[in-house]
Design a protein around this motif. Structure first.
Motif, mmCIF file in Angstrom:
data_model
loop_
_atom_site.group_PDB
_atom_site.id
_atom_site.type_symbol
_atom_site.label_atom_id
_atom_site.label_comp_id
_atom_site.label_asym_id
_atom_site.label_seq_id
_atom_site.Cartn_x
_atom_site.Cartn_y
_atom_site.Cartn_z
ATOM 1 N N ASP A 73 0.822 -1.178 0.013
ATOM 2 C CA ASP A 73 0.145 -0.024 0.086
ATOM 3 C C ASP A 73 0.882 1.127 0.066
ATOM 4 O O ASP A 73 2.112 1.112 0.562
ATOM 5 C CB ASP A 73 -0.885 -0.166 1.252
ATOM 6 C CG ASP A 73 -1.817 -1.173 1.129
ATOM 7 O OD1 ASP A 73 -2.766 -0.970 0.083
ATOM 8 O OD2 ASP A 73 -1.884 -1.831 2.076
ATOM 9 N N PRO A 74 0.449 2.380 -0.725
ATOM 10 C CA PRO A 74 1.114 3.546 -0.694
ATOM 11 C C PRO A 74 1.123 4.020 0.706
ATOM 12 O O PRO A 74 0.045 4.203 1.589
ATOM 13 C CB PRO A 74 0.302 4.470 -1.657
ATOM 14 C CG PRO A 74 -0.951 3.990 -1.638
ATOM 15 C CD PRO A 74 -0.781 2.406 -1.418
ATOM 16 N N PRO A 75 2.151 5.047 1.007
ATOM 17 C CA PRO A 75 2.190 5.899 2.348
ATOM 18 C C PRO A 75 0.836 6.875 2.103
ATOM 19 O O PRO A 75 0.418 7.081 1.186
ATOM 20 C CB PRO A 75 3.363 6.607 2.506
ATOM 21 C CG PRO A 75 4.262 5.716 1.546
ATOM 22 C CD PRO A 75 3.467 5.085 0.408
ATOM 23 N N VAL A 76 0.342 7.221 3.322
ATOM 24 C CA VAL A 76 -0.914 7.831 3.639
ATOM 25 C C VAL A 76 -0.507 9.091 4.388
ATOM 26 O O VAL A 76 0.035 9.092 5.648
ATOM 27 C CB VAL A 76 -2.091 7.127 4.113
ATOM 28 C CG1 VAL A 76 -3.128 8.096 4.352
ATOM 29 C CG2 VAL A 76 -2.375 5.978 3.395
ATOM 30 N N PHE A 77 -0.759 10.371 3.641
ATOM 31 C CA PHE A 77 -0.706 11.623 4.663
ATOM 32 C C PHE A 77 -1.950 11.893 5.270
ATOM 33 O O PHE A 77 -2.955 11.855 4.929
ATOM 34 C CB PHE A 77 -0.395 12.810 3.521
ATOM 35 C CG PHE A 77 0.874 12.789 2.870
ATOM 36 C CD1 PHE A 77 1.991 13.652 3.202
ATOM 37 C CD2 PHE A 77 1.114 11.805 1.693
ATOM 38 C CE1 PHE A 77 3.326 13.743 2.717
ATOM 39 C CE2 PHE A 77 2.401 12.090 0.958
ATOM 40 C CZ PHE A 77 3.446 12.970 1.684
ATOM 41 N N TYR A 135 5.841 14.085 -2.324
ATOM 42 C CA TYR A 135 5.610 12.659 -2.310
ATOM 43 C C TYR A 135 6.400 12.006 -1.003
ATOM 44 O O TYR A 135 7.224 12.491 -0.586
ATOM 45 C CB TYR A 135 6.501 11.943 -3.510
ATOM 46 C CG TYR A 135 5.753 12.087 -4.768
ATOM 47 C CD1 TYR A 135 4.481 12.605 -5.089
ATOM 48 C CD2 TYR A 135 6.267 11.947 -5.986
ATOM 49 C CE1 TYR A 135 3.649 12.873 -6.167
ATOM 50 C CE2 TYR A 135 5.819 12.177 -7.261
ATOM 51 C CZ TYR A 135 4.423 12.687 -7.316
ATOM 52 O OH TYR A 135 3.779 12.875 -8.375
ATOM 53 N N ALA A 136 5.540 10.815 -0.570
ATOM 54 C CA ALA A 136 6.295 9.903 0.153
ATOM 55 C C ALA A 136 6.437 8.750 -0.400
ATOM 56 O O ALA A 136 5.524 8.120 -0.674
ATOM 57 C CB ALA A 136 5.535 10.088 1.542
ATOM 58 N N ILE A 137 7.555 8.099 -0.493
ATOM 59 C CA ILE A 137 7.932 7.058 -1.109
ATOM 60 C C ILE A 137 8.741 5.808 -0.011
ATOM 61 O O ILE A 137 9.306 5.921 0.540
ATOM 62 C CB ILE A 137 8.839 7.276 -2.064
ATOM 63 C CG1 ILE A 137 8.586 8.452 -2.989
ATOM 64 C CG2 ILE A 137 9.185 5.951 -3.051
ATOM 65 C CD1 ILE A 137 9.608 9.022 -3.737
ATOM 66 N N PRO A 173 6.894 -3.665 -5.017
ATOM 67 C CA PRO A 173 7.408 -2.665 -5.630
ATOM 68 C C PRO A 173 6.988 -1.151 -4.645
ATOM 69 O O PRO A 173 6.315 -1.364 -3.803
ATOM 70 C CB PRO A 173 6.543 -2.478 -6.956
ATOM 71 C CG PRO A 173 5.335 -2.736 -6.658
ATOM 72 C CD PRO A 173 5.340 -4.008 -5.794
ATOM 73 N N SER A 174 7.917 -0.443 -4.878
ATOM 74 C CA SER A 174 7.998 0.978 -4.068
ATOM 75 C C SER A 174 6.595 1.549 -4.532
ATOM 76 O O SER A 174 6.241 1.775 -5.543
ATOM 77 C CB SER A 174 9.074 1.888 -4.448
ATOM 78 O OG SER A 174 8.964 3.061 -3.667
ATOM 79 N N MET A 175 6.105 1.951 -3.545
ATOM 80 C CA MET A 175 4.622 2.857 -3.535
ATOM 81 C C MET A 175 4.790 4.264 -3.015
ATOM 82 O O MET A 175 5.757 4.804 -2.253
ATOM 83 C CB MET A 175 3.607 2.107 -2.925
ATOM 84 C CG MET A 175 3.250 0.868 -3.442
ATOM 85 S SD MET A 175 2.674 0.771 -4.978
ATOM 86 C CE MET A 175 1.164 1.598 -4.947
ATOM 87 N N THR A 176 3.936 5.226 -3.734
ATOM 88 C CA THR A 176 4.129 6.727 -3.492
ATOM 89 C C THR A 176 2.683 7.205 -3.086
ATOM 90 O O THR A 176 1.818 6.864 -3.666
ATOM 91 C CB THR A 176 4.643 7.322 -4.696
ATOM 92 O OG1 THR A 176 5.893 6.862 -5.093
ATOM 93 C CG2 THR A 176 4.661 8.744 -4.325
#
Length: 458
Positions: free
Chosen positions: A206-210, A288-290, A295-298
Motif C-alpha cells: 500500500d502507498p504511504p498515507v498523508f 511525495y512520500a515513497i 514494488p515501491s509505492m508513493t
C-alpha cells in the motif's frame, strides 16, 4: 366445463342429467380431475406437475335418470401450462474467490443454478441477491442472460489490513414468484436457495498515507528564509518499520526544502504574495512520500500556503503609453498596485518637475479611484512628451513613474493619423537635388582614392 343435452321432456327424470368422470389418461392411483354431477363443471382434485405430465385426456359420462337409464361420453383434452413451481437450486453450497486488495471491476466467480421449469421464462430465470456481507457495497451480482449464472463482481476495492477474508451469503430466486399447490397439506413456500462465499484478499504494498492529505497554513509574505512551516505526518499500513523517503515535486519558486527523512518543511527563499504562482493569495507545494516496498509505492501530500499581504510594492502607471488628440485638453492616467487593500489605492498624484525653472505645461485634474486626469495648460505642438509623476498609496508608499504621451492630429474616431513618410512630402525637384548631391559626394570619394593611389605609386 362439459355440457350435455337430452331431448326428452325436461320435467321428467328422462332428461335429468348426471355427470361423472369415467377415466383419465395417463392413469394415476388418485384421480386428478373431477366433475360436478349437476353443472358439469370440471374440478381439480390433485396437484398438477408440468414436469411430469403435460397433457391429460379425461373421459366424462353424461347419464340421464330415466328407465332404462341412457348415457353418452365425451373426451376432454387438457394441456398444462408451466408455472414457477420449482425454485432455482444453487448447485454448489460453498464458493471461494481470490482478489488483490485495491482491485476493482473484475469478476470474482460465477454461481451455477439448476431450475426444472421451462428455460428462458420468468419461472426459470434466476434473480440473485447478496443477503449478507455487502454492507460497504463492495460487490455486485448480475444474472447472465444465457447461462442463468450469477456473476459476482467487485466494484469497490478491499483492504487486506482491515480484513484478509470476507464472507458473503448469496441467494437465488426466480423472476416469477414461486407457486406452491394449496391442495398439498402442510406445504408452504420454501426459503430461497443460498450459498456461502469466502473471499480471500491478497496483500499488496500500500502507498504511504498523508494525514491530513492537505495542510493549510497562513504566513505573512516577506519573511526571511529559515522559517519552519510544518512537518508531514505519514503512515504506512503494511509495516510499522517501513522506511519512508520524502521528495518535493512541486515548488515552482523554490521557496522551501523538505527533509527527506523527517518530512519537515523549512523556507529557503523569501515568500512573495505577488508571485505568478500564487493564486488568490495561495501558494501550493506538493510532496511525495515513497516507501521501500517491492514494488515501491508513493503517496501524495500538499501544502496550501495562504500568504498575508504586506505593503512591499510601489504603485505604478498601468498603461505607460498614451496619445492625446491636439484638439483635446486632457487624458486619463490609470495607476495600479500589486498589493491588496489597504496597501493600494485610492492613490494620490503629484507632477514631478523635470524641467528646472520652466513652467510645466501640465496640471492634474479630477481623481477617480485609481485614475487621474492629466490636463494641458497650454497648446502644445504635435510630438512625443514624457510626463513624470509621483504616485502614493494609502500607506504613504510612493513610486516615481512616467507617462509617455504622443500629441497628434486625430481622425473622426479620435485615433492618431498615420505619420507620412519623408519621401512622400518631397517634390520632384527636391528629390533630384538630393540625388545630385549624392553623386557629387561619390565623385569626390573616387577622386580622393585616385590621388592617394598616385602618391603611393610615386
Amino acid at each position: 366445463m362439459v355440457e350435455a343435452d337430452d331431448i326428452d321432456d325436461h320435467s321428467t327424470p328422462n332428461a335429468k342429467i348426471v355427470y361423472s368422470v369415467v377415466s383419465q389418461t395417463p392413469h394415476s392411483t388418485t384421480a386428478v380431475f373431477g366433475v360436478n354431477p349437476t353443472s358439469g363443471i370440471m374440478t381439480l382434485k390433485g396437484c398438477l406437475d408440468y414436469q411430469q405430465v403435460k397433457t391429460y385426456q379425461v373421459v366424462v359420462r353424461a347419464e340421464d335418470q330415466g328407465t332404462p337409464s341412457l348415457s353418452s361420453t365425451a373426451t376432454v383434452n387438457i394441456n398444462l401450462v408451466d408455472s414457477n413451481n420449482n425454485p432455482p437450486e444453487i448447485v454448489k453450497k460453498k464458493y471461494v474467490g481470490n482478489v488483490k486488495e485495491r482491485e476493482s471491476n473484475i469478476t470474482l466467480l460465477r454461481i451455477v443454478v439448476e431450475d426444472k421449469d421451462t428455460p428462458n421464462t420468468p419461472a426459470w430465470k434466476a434473480k440473485y441477491s447478496i443477503v449478507q456481507g455487502n454492507e460497504n457495497n463492495n460487490y455486485k451480482i448480475v444474472t447472465h442472460p444465457v447461462s442463468n449464472e450469477g456473476i459476482l463482481t467487485i466494484v469497490k476495492p478491499l483492504d487486506y489490513e482491515v480484513s484478509p477474508q470476507k464472507a458473503l451469503i448469496i441467494s437465488a430466486q426466480n423472476e416469477e414468484p414461486l407457486f406452491v399447490c394449496p391442495l398439498k397439506s402442510g406445504k408452504s413456500v420454501p426459503p430461497a436457495s443460498t450459498v456461502s462465499i469466502m473471499i480471500n484478499v491478497e496483500d499488496v504494498n500500500d502507498p504511504p498515507v498523508f494525514t491530513p492529505e492537505k495542510i493549510k497554513l497562513i504566513q505573512t509574505e516577506g519573511l526571511p528564509p529559515g522559517l519552519k512551516l510544518c512537518k508531514f505526518n505519514v503512515t504506512d499500513s503494511d509495516a510499522d518499520h517501513s522506511t519512508i523517503r520524502f521528495e518535493k515535486v512541486y515548488d515552482p519558486e523554490n521557496w522551501v526544502k523538505v527533509d527527506p527523512k523527517t518530512g519537515e518543511v523549512v523556507t529557503i527563499g523569501e515568500l512573495d504574495r505577488e508571485s505568478h504562482y500564487v493564486n488568490n493569495s495561495i501558494y501550493t507545494i506538493i510532496v511525495y512520500a515513497i516507501d521501500d516496498g517491492k514494488p515501491s509505492m508513493t503517496g501524495t501530500g500538499s501544502i496550501l500556503l495562504y500568504l498575508r499581504d504586506i505593503n512591499d510594492n510601489k504603485p505604478f502607471i498601468l498603461n505607460k503609453h498614451a496619445h492625446l488628440c491636439e484638439k483635446k485638453r486632457s487624458v486619463v492616467i490609470n495607476a495600479a498596485d500589486k498589493d491588496l487593500q489597504p496597501y493600494s489605492g485610492p492613490f494620490t498624484y503629484e507632477l514631478l518637475d523635470k524641467g528646472g525653472n520652466t513652467k510645466s505645461p501640465w496640471s492634474l485634474g479630477k481623481i477617480s479611484e485609481n485614475s487621474i486626469e492629466l490636463l494641458k495648460t497650454k497648446q502644445l505642438p504635435q510630438g512625443n512628451y514624457t510626463v513624470p509623476l509621483k504616485i502614493v498609496d494609502q500607506q504613504g508608499i510612493s513610486g516615481d513613474d512616467a507617462l509617455h504621451l504622443r500629441i497628434c492630429k486625430c481622425n473622426e474616431e479620435e485615433e492618431c493619423e498615420r505619420m507620412v513618410p519623408i519621401s512622400a512630402g518631397l517634390s520632384g525637384a527636391a528629390i533630384g537635388a538630393i540625388f545630385g548631391a549624392f553623386l557629387l559626394m561619390l565623385c569626390k570619394c573616387e577622386f580622393y582614392f585616385f590621388i592617394c593611389g598616385f602618391v603611393l605609386l610615386k
